[in-house]
Scaffold this motif. Structure first.
Motif, PDB file in Angstrom:
ATOM      1  N   UNK A 175      36.764 123.023  23.375  1.00 56.11           N
ATOM      2  CA  UNK A 175      36.919 121.274  23.583  1.00 56.11           C
ATOM      3  C   UNK A 175      35.443 120.860  23.242  1.00 56.11           C
ATOM      4  N   UNK A 176      34.186 120.781  23.822  1.00 54.24           N
ATOM      5  CA  UNK A 176      33.110 119.972  23.684  1.00 54.24           C
ATOM      6  C   UNK A 176      32.500 120.485  22.373  1.00 54.24           C
ATOM      7  N   UNK A 177      32.545 121.643  21.783  1.00 52.93           N
ATOM      8  CA  UNK A 177      31.609 122.265  20.378  1.00 52.93           C
ATOM      9  C   UNK A 177      32.869 121.453  20.096  1.00 52.93           C
ATOM     10  N   UNK A 178      33.974 121.323  19.621  1.00 48.88           N
ATOM     11  CA  UNK A 178      34.879 121.209  18.882  1.00 48.88           C
ATOM     12  C   UNK A 178      34.117 119.716  18.205  1.00 48.88           C
ATOM     13  N   UNK A 179      34.871 118.864  19.584  1.00 55.19           N
ATOM     14  CA  UNK A 179      33.956 117.574  19.269  1.00 55.19           C
ATOM     15  C   UNK A 179      32.917 117.398  19.122  1.00 55.19           C
ATOM     16  N   UNK A 180      31.720 118.275  19.312  1.00 58.79           N
ATOM     17  CA  UNK A 180      30.427 118.432  18.585  1.00 58.79           C
ATOM     18  C   UNK A 180      30.192 118.536  16.919  1.00 58.79           C
ATOM     19  N   UNK A 181      31.461 119.013  17.089  1.00 58.59           N
ATOM     20  CA  UNK A 181      31.120 119.431  15.113  1.00 58.59           C
ATOM     21  C   UNK A 181      32.292 118.334  14.305  1.00 58.59           C
ATOM     22  N   UNK A 199      46.300 123.560  13.616  1.00 57.34           N
ATOM     23  CA  UNK A 199      45.566 124.533  14.027  1.00 57.34           C
ATOM     24  C   UNK A 199      45.763 126.101  13.677  1.00 57.34           C
ATOM     25  N   UNK A 200      45.561 126.110  12.064  1.00 64.30           N
ATOM     26  CA  UNK A 200      44.564 127.149  11.435  1.00 64.30           C
ATOM     27  C   UNK A 200      43.634 126.865  12.167  1.00 64.30           C
ATOM     28  N   UNK A 201      42.581 125.900  12.065  1.00 65.22           N
ATOM     29  CA  UNK A 201      41.050 125.529  11.941  1.00 65.22           C
ATOM     30  C   UNK A 201      40.754 125.963  13.794  1.00 65.22           C
ATOM     31  N   UNK A 222      32.440 128.377   7.076  1.00 59.17           N
ATOM     32  CA  UNK A 222      33.310 129.361   6.186  1.00 59.17           C
ATOM     33  C   UNK A 222      34.891 128.626   6.274  1.00 59.17           C
ATOM     34  N   UNK A 223      34.847 128.651   7.806  1.00 59.34           N
ATOM     35  CA  UNK A 223      36.523 128.225   7.898  1.00 59.34           C
ATOM     36  C   UNK A 223      37.136 126.417   6.767  1.00 59.34           C
ATOM     37  N   UNK A 224      36.614 125.724   6.768  1.00 59.00           N
ATOM     38  CA  UNK A 224      36.692 124.612   6.310  1.00 59.00           C
ATOM     39  C   UNK A 224      36.802 124.911   4.849  1.00 59.00           C
ATOM     40  N   UNK A 225      35.551 125.720   4.560  1.00 60.37           N
ATOM     41  CA  UNK A 225      35.208 125.772   3.090  1.00 60.37           C
ATOM     42  C   UNK A 225      36.018 126.372   2.411  1.00 60.37           C
ATOM     43  N   UNK A 226      37.268 126.951   3.284  1.00 63.97           N
ATOM     44  CA  UNK A 226      38.348 128.368   3.000  1.00 63.97           C
ATOM     45  C   UNK A 226      39.215 127.383   2.282  1.00 63.97           C
ATOM     46  N   UNK A 265      27.890 127.576  12.098  1.00 63.89           N
ATOM     47  CA  UNK A 265      27.852 128.523  10.421  1.00 63.89           C
ATOM     48  C   UNK A 265      29.749 128.906  10.143  1.00 63.89           C
ATOM     49  N   UNK A 266      30.365 129.829  11.252  1.00 66.73           N
ATOM     50  CA  UNK A 266      31.655 130.410  10.427  1.00 66.73           C
ATOM     51  C   UNK A 266      32.902 129.363  10.493  1.00 66.73           C
ATOM     52  N   UNK A 267      32.288 128.259  11.480  1.00 62.68           N
ATOM     53  CA  UNK A 267      33.541 127.229  11.184  1.00 62.68           C
ATOM     54  C   UNK A 267      33.253 126.551   9.905  1.00 62.68           C
TER      55      UNK A 267
END
Lengths: 318, 309
Positions: free
Chosen positions: B67-73, B14-16, B283-287, B279-281
């Motif tokens: 959602x499409x963006x999440x899929x691309x990630x 959920x945070x992600x 950084x959030x994953x690293x965090x 990029x922010x995604x």
């Protein structure tokens, strides 16, 4: 019951116990029962005025506030008046700190910059404390699913660093002014206050006096406002004080990056950023606003430290 | 243990999701239409506009776009930015530099911070303790960019032992000064945390016992005081990794380091929304991952901590 006079004879029994008056225990146990007991705040105030860290930081803050309120006392020059024919002057009688690359009087810029930093720092602190305090208090007091949801939202904002979020929004908003900077910093800076408030409210609401006022029929808002928050606010005030310094740094950083206040504003961050190109020729452009910024932030952090120590009975020395 | 990791990973979801949604909305929608913003003052031909909208899914409802963006990630297919270059390539080119910078900063704050904190904590109230405390307060009160300028002025201009501008393909040596500046503020926090924690533990009963049974001073400090004092320090360092990445924006800009921070900042300023979100995604994953690692380290440092279920 033996009287005191008999007791001084010290009978030779195996289980002789010294009277309390002769032991060092009395000193340890001694409690001042004569005066009225002082509240946490009165006690803290009492120990604060004897703490040199508090006195120094409070005096520094008063000085900074005075400069921010009456900058004209310290410099008769107009901080927005730049005369290119007078640029890059060394410190002299006319310009005690010299002039900048743009011909601004560095003393005037430094002195007038205090107002910008103090106003933004104070109102961002106020805004973030109101947002974070309300959210944290409600989450801690109501608990349950509300707490779950709010805590996750806090986590989400916590995962986006203050500066990063502020840059993204500030760039999108275009031209910033004092109040948009305050708003952006408040929106991304409330998370640590919310977490601390929530924790403090949770530990306070299980206290007996809260239970008894609920039992006496007080309404939830009344209990929260009258009994829980006043007793849970101390750690929040400490963090808010330190945050004030953090927000001043954040504002300066945004101005340095060129996404904060416009270049027409008098801001330490902007001035320090300008100084970069004059590092070789005019280091005083870098020096004075940097020192002013560091002293201001330092005094708020020191004040927060001192108040934290004073409010923590364990750390307090008599 | 595996259960614990799994549960923690689930809690991250959920945070992600929330963080990416917020950043997506901020990057694409806070100032009107991103495609029109891209065109600027010039009129844009309807065909180009239509083509761009389809390429970035902007013709879809917002939630579908996200959602499409999440899929691309999740499929590691980030597409190309507004500037026509593949986003993944740009990140891959900038990442190693920032990674090196962060490693130097973490070494500075962890090793120097803990050593200075131990020295101060064991000599609480003495001259060296007061000096280190004052130093840490000064470092905390000085914003990173001011520290960077001062470092450039002293080490670059006056002493001439470090380059002022790092430039392309920097070596470890060139990154040393920016790394110290980046880790400077955190160094001060680690010092203070370690000092407080050490001073508290040094008076504990088990430490007195260890000394009484004849263990050497060094043994007592490393095995009994330090290990028991490190938990708050480890917590801070873990949470700080995310902040370091944010701080890299400032440090990299001061020293002209071509890393993630510079890339992120130039993307933000030029409205390169797809790049900002990616990029922010990252950084959030690293965090989030560094916070998980911290929680797992607790168990190593303090065997009394068990991971329930």
């Amino acid at each position: 019951m033996p009287s005191d006079a008999q007791n001084t004879r010290r009978p030779r029994t195996e289980h002789w116990v010294a009277p309390l008056a002769e032991t060092p225990l009395q000193e340890v146990d001694a409690a001042d029962t004569t005066g009225t007991p002082r509240s946490l705040w009165a006690e803290a105030g009492h120990s604060l005025i004897r703490n040199p860290v508090f006195v120094i930081s409070a005096l520094l803050i008063l000085f900074v506030l005075f400069v921010a309120a009456f900058p004209q006392v310290f410099s008769g020059q107009d901080p927005r008046y730049g005369d290119l024919s007078l640029a890059n002057q060394k410190p002299g009688a006319e310009h005690p700190f010299g002039t900048s690359r743009q011909g601004y009087d560095i003393l005037a810029r430094t002195v007038w910059g205090a107002r910008t930093s103090v106003v933004i720092g104070f109102f961002a602190m106020l805004g973030s404390t109101l947002i974070g305090g309300t959210i944290g208090a409600l989450a801690g007091y109501l608990g349950g699913w509300f707490d779950e949801v709010v805590s996750r939202i806090t986590d989400i904002f916590f995962a986006v660093p203050l500066i990063l979020g502020a840059i993204v929004v500030a760039t999108r908003l275009g031209e910033m002014n004092l109040w948009t900077v305050v708003a952006v910093l408040s929106v991304f800076g409330w998370t640590n206050i919310a977490r601390i408030m929530r924790g403090a409210v949770i530990s306070t609401k299980s206290q007996d006096y809260v239970t008894s006022s609920v039992a006496l029929g007080a309404s939830s808002p009344a209990v929260l406002l009258k009994h829980v928050i006043p007793n849970a606010i101390a750690p929040v005030i400490v963090t808010a004080t330190v945050n004030l310094g953090v927000f001043i740094v954040a504002e300066a950083t945004l101005s340095f990056l060129g996404v904060g206040l416009p270049t027409s504003a008098v801001s330490w961050g902007g001035d320090i950023s300008d100084a970069r190109d004059a590092l070789r020729t005019q280091p005083s452009m870098l020096f004075y606003p940097s020192v002013a910024l560091a002293i201001t932030v330092l005094s708020f952090i020191m004040l927060g430290d001192a108040v934290r120590d004073a409010l923590d009975p364990k750390a307090r020395k008599r | 243990m595996l259960w614990y990791i799994g549960r923690r990973l689930l809690q991250m979801i959920p945070v992600f999701l929330g963080a990416t949604l917020i950043v997506y909305l901020m990057a694409f929608y806070t100032s009107g239409d991103p495609i029109l913003a891209l065109a600027g003052d010039k009129p844009i031909s309807p065909a180009v506009e239509q083509q761009l909208r389809e390429q970035y899914n902007l013709d879809q409802p917002v939630l579908v776009q996200w959602l499409l963006y999440l899929k691309s990630v999740l499929t590691f297919d980030l597409g190309v930015g507004f500037n026509g270059r593949p986003i993944w390539d740009q990140i891959a080119a900038a990442f190693p530099t920032t990674f090196r910078l962060a490693i130097i900063a973490v070494i500075v704050e962890t090793i120097f911070g803990v050593i200075a904190g131990v020295i101060a904590g064991l000599r609480k109230g003495q001259l060296i303790d007061t000096t280190l405390l004052m130093l840490s307060l000064l470092l905390i009160a000085t914003p990173t960019f001011v520290l960077g300028f001062l470092a450039q002025f002293v080490f670059g201009l006056q002493l001439g032992i470090a380059p002022i501008n790092v430039g392309r393909d920097p070596s470890w040596q060139n990154l040393l000064l920016p790394g110290f500046v980046l880790g400077g503020v955190s160094f001060a926090y680690v010092l203070r945390l370690t000092r407080t924690s050490i001073a508290e533990t040094a008076g504990a009963d088990h430490v007195r016992t260890a000394t009484a049974k004849g263990l050497s001073r060094g043994g007592v400090v490393t095995r009994h005081i330090l290990r028991n004092s490190l938990i708050p320090v480890v917590t801070f360092i873990g949470a700080d990794l995310g902040a370091l990445m944010g701080g890299a924006i400032v440090t990299e800009r001061v020293f002209n380091v071509p890393g993630i921070g510079t890339l992120l900042f130039s993307s933000i300023v030029s409205g390169e929304a797809p790049m900002i979100v990616s990029l922010v995604t990252l950084l959030v994953i690293i965090f989030l991952l560094s916070n998980l690692v911290v929680d797992l380290l607790y168990g190593v440092l303090d065997p009394r901590i068990r991971y329930a279920k």
